[in-house]
Scaffold this motif. Sequence first.
Motif, PDB file in Angstrom:
ATOM      1  N   PRO A 194      13.973  18.526  -1.027  1.00 17.80           N
ATOM      2  CA  PRO A 194      14.394  17.705   0.102  1.00 17.80           C
ATOM      3  C   PRO A 194      13.313  17.288   1.098  1.00 17.80           C
ATOM      4  CG  PRO A 194      16.015  19.396  -0.295  1.00 17.80           C
ATOM      5  CD  PRO A 194      14.865  19.670  -1.219  1.00 17.80           C
ATOM      6  N   PRO A 195      12.372  18.118   1.504  1.00 15.66           N
ATOM      7  CA  PRO A 195      11.412  17.586   2.477  1.00 15.66           C
ATOM      8  C   PRO A 195      10.578  16.439   1.902  1.00 15.66           C
ATOM      9  CG  PRO A 195      11.144  19.969   2.229  1.00 15.66           C
ATOM     10  CD  PRO A 195      12.160  19.528   1.245  1.00 15.66           C
ATOM     11  N   TRP A 196      10.194  16.562   0.649  1.00 12.42           N
ATOM     12  CA  TRP A 196       9.359  15.518   0.040  1.00 12.42           C
ATOM     13  C   TRP A 196      10.148  14.254  -0.236  1.00 12.42           C
ATOM     14  CZ3 TRP A 196       4.414  15.096   0.243  1.00 12.42           C
ATOM     15  CH2 TRP A 196       3.639  16.248   0.384  1.00 12.42           C
ATOM     16  N   THR A 197      11.443  14.359  -0.482  1.00 13.79           N
ATOM     17  CA  THR A 197      12.225  13.155  -0.752  1.00 13.79           C
ATOM     18  C   THR A 197      12.270  12.247   0.466  1.00 13.79           C
ATOM     19  OG1 THR A 197      14.267  14.319  -0.198  1.00 13.79           O
ATOM     20  CG2 THR A 197      13.671  14.217  -2.516  1.00 13.79           C
ATOM     21  N   PHE A 198      12.330  12.826   1.662  1.00 15.58           N
ATOM     22  CA  PHE A 198      12.318  12.009   2.870  1.00 15.58           C
ATOM     23  C   PHE A 198      10.953  11.381   3.104  1.00 15.58           C
ATOM     24  CE2 PHE A 198      15.812  15.010   3.970  1.00 15.58           C
ATOM     25  CZ  PHE A 198      16.826  14.073   3.956  1.00 15.58           C
ATOM     26  N   VAL A 199       9.908  12.148   2.875  1.00 15.58           N
ATOM     27  CA  VAL A 199       8.552  11.620   3.059  1.00 15.58           C
ATOM     28  C   VAL A 199       8.292  10.483   2.079  1.00 15.58           C
ATOM     29  CG1 VAL A 199       6.098  12.187   2.842  1.00 15.58           C
ATOM     30  CG2 VAL A 199       7.639  13.774   3.994  1.00 15.58           C
ATOM     31  N   ILE A 200       8.644  10.695   0.828  1.00 14.77           N
ATOM     32  CA  ILE A 200       8.408   9.674  -0.183  1.00 14.77           C
ATOM     33  C   ILE A 200       9.344   8.486   0.021  1.00 14.77           C
ATOM     34  CG2 ILE A 200       8.582   9.222  -2.655  1.00 14.77           C
ATOM     35  CD1 ILE A 200       7.623  12.158  -3.042  1.00 14.77           C
ATOM     36  N   GLY A 201      10.549   8.731   0.449  1.00 18.24           N
ATOM     37  CA  GLY A 201      11.506   7.648   0.650  1.00 18.24           C
ATOM     38  C   GLY A 201      11.183   6.751   1.824  1.00 18.24           C
ATOM     39  N   PHE A 202      10.751   7.338   2.927  1.00 14.31           N
ATOM     40  CA  PHE A 202      10.467   6.547   4.120  1.00 14.31           C
ATOM     41  C   PHE A 202       8.989   6.227   4.291  1.00 14.31           C
ATOM     42  CE2 PHE A 202      14.500   8.611   5.463  1.00 14.31           C
ATOM     43  CZ  PHE A 202      15.238   7.450   5.581  1.00 14.31           C
ATOM     44  N   GLY A 203       8.141   6.748   3.449  1.00 13.85           N
ATOM     45  CA  GLY A 203       6.702   6.508   3.560  1.00 13.85           C
ATOM     46  C   GLY A 203       6.296   5.047   3.489  1.00 13.85           C
ATOM     47  N   PRO A 204       6.765   4.293   2.503  1.00  9.64           N
ATOM     48  CA  PRO A 204       6.375   2.886   2.438  1.00  9.64           C
ATOM     49  C   PRO A 204       6.823   2.073   3.653  1.00  9.64           C
ATOM     50  CG  PRO A 204       7.214   3.582   0.320  1.00  9.64           C
ATOM     51  CD  PRO A 204       7.467   4.715   1.274  1.00  9.64           C
ATOM     52  N   ALA A 210       0.833  -1.207   0.000  1.00  5.50           N
ATOM     53  CA  ALA A 210       0.000   0.000   0.000  1.00  5.50           C
ATOM     54  C   ALA A 210       0.867   1.257   0.000  1.00  5.50           C
ATOM     55  CB  ALA A 210      -0.925  -0.002   1.218  1.00  5.50           C
ATOM     56  N   GLY A 211       1.963   1.220   0.728  1.00  4.85           N
ATOM     57  CA  GLY A 211       2.875   2.362   0.760  1.00  4.85           C
ATOM     58  C   GLY A 211       3.506   2.638  -0.584  1.00  4.85           C
ATOM     59  N   PHE A 212       3.938   1.583  -1.265  1.00  9.17           N
ATOM     60  CA  PHE A 212       4.523   1.782  -2.595  1.00  9.17           C
ATOM     61  C   PHE A 212       3.493   2.334  -3.571  1.00  9.17           C
ATOM     62  CE2 PHE A 212       8.016  -1.375  -1.604  1.00  9.17           C
ATOM     63  CZ  PHE A 212       8.989  -0.410  -1.556  1.00  9.17           C
ATOM     64  N   LEU A 213       2.276   1.814  -3.523  1.00  2.00           N
ATOM     65  CA  LEU A 213       1.232   2.313  -4.424  1.00  2.00           C
ATOM     66  C   LEU A 213       0.884   3.764  -4.121  1.00  2.00           C
ATOM     67  CD1 LEU A 213      -1.146  -0.761  -4.587  1.00  2.00           C
ATOM     68  CD2 LEU A 213       0.352   0.090  -6.385  1.00  2.00           C
ATOM     69  N   LEU A 214       0.708   4.080  -2.857  1.00  2.00           N
ATOM     70  CA  LEU A 214       0.319   5.426  -2.463  1.00  2.00           C
ATOM     71  C   LEU A 214       1.417   6.437  -2.759  1.00  2.00           C
ATOM     72  CD1 LEU A 214      -1.759   7.230  -0.889  1.00  2.00           C
ATOM     73  CD2 LEU A 214      -0.337   6.791   1.096  1.00  2.00           C
ATOM     74  N   PHE A 215       2.636   6.142  -2.347  1.00  2.00           N
ATOM     75  CA  PHE A 215       3.693   7.127  -2.504  1.00  2.00           C
ATOM     76  C   PHE A 215       4.206   7.227  -3.929  1.00  2.00           C
ATOM     77  CE2 PHE A 215       3.699   6.756   2.095  1.00  2.00           C
ATOM     78  CZ  PHE A 215       3.702   8.086   2.427  1.00  2.00           C
ATOM     79  N   SER A 216       4.063   6.183  -4.729  1.00  2.00           N
ATOM     80  CA  SER A 216       4.418   6.328  -6.143  1.00  2.00           C
ATOM     81  C   SER A 216       3.414   7.237  -6.840  1.00  2.00           C
ATOM     82  CB  SER A 216       4.499   4.972  -6.822  1.00  2.00           C
ATOM     83  OG  SER A 216       3.227   4.370  -6.889  1.00  2.00           O
ATOM     84  N   GLU A 217       2.157   7.152  -6.435  1.00  2.00           N
ATOM     85  CA  GLU A 217       1.146   8.055  -6.991  1.00  2.00           C
ATOM     86  C   GLU A 217       1.412   9.496  -6.554  1.00  2.00           C
ATOM     87  OE1 GLU A 217      -2.092   9.324  -9.159  1.00  2.00           O
ATOM     88  OE2 GLU A 217      -1.157   7.351  -9.153  1.00  2.00           O
ATOM     89  N   VAL A 218       1.747   9.693  -5.290  1.00  2.00           N
ATOM     90  CA  VAL A 218       2.060  11.035  -4.791  1.00  2.00           C
ATOM     91  C   VAL A 218       3.267  11.601  -5.525  1.00  2.00           C
ATOM     92  CG1 VAL A 218       2.933  12.289  -2.774  1.00  2.00           C
ATOM     93  CG2 VAL A 218       1.035  10.712  -2.511  1.00  2.00           C
ATOM     94  N   LEU A 219       4.298  10.794  -5.680  1.00  2.00           N
ATOM     95  CA  LEU A 219       5.500  11.246  -6.372  1.00  2.00           C
ATOM     96  C   LEU A 219       5.193  11.612  -7.818  1.00  2.00           C
ATOM     97  CD1 LEU A 219       8.574  11.632  -6.421  1.00  2.00           C
ATOM     98  CD2 LEU A 219       8.755   9.251  -7.120  1.00  2.00           C
TER      99      LEU A 219
END
Length: 70
Positions: free
Chosen positions: A38-48, A17-26
Amino acid sequence: MRTLGVAILGLFAGLAAGFLLFSEVLGRIVAGNGPVGPPWTFVIGFGPQVLAVVGAVVAVVIDKARRGRS
């Protein structure tokens, strides 16, 4: 042993679910604004990974609640 199995299942479900959600956000952020800062890279990187842990915890809580009711 059942709790461990449920936790592992929740871990994988949360990770998927994390990969699906954060790939869509990205995809939406990059399409709208260009490169990601930079702030979004951490959120997207550690989100899943965060959603994987949340999925494991939620799965165990739901399993214990269902087992207690039966």
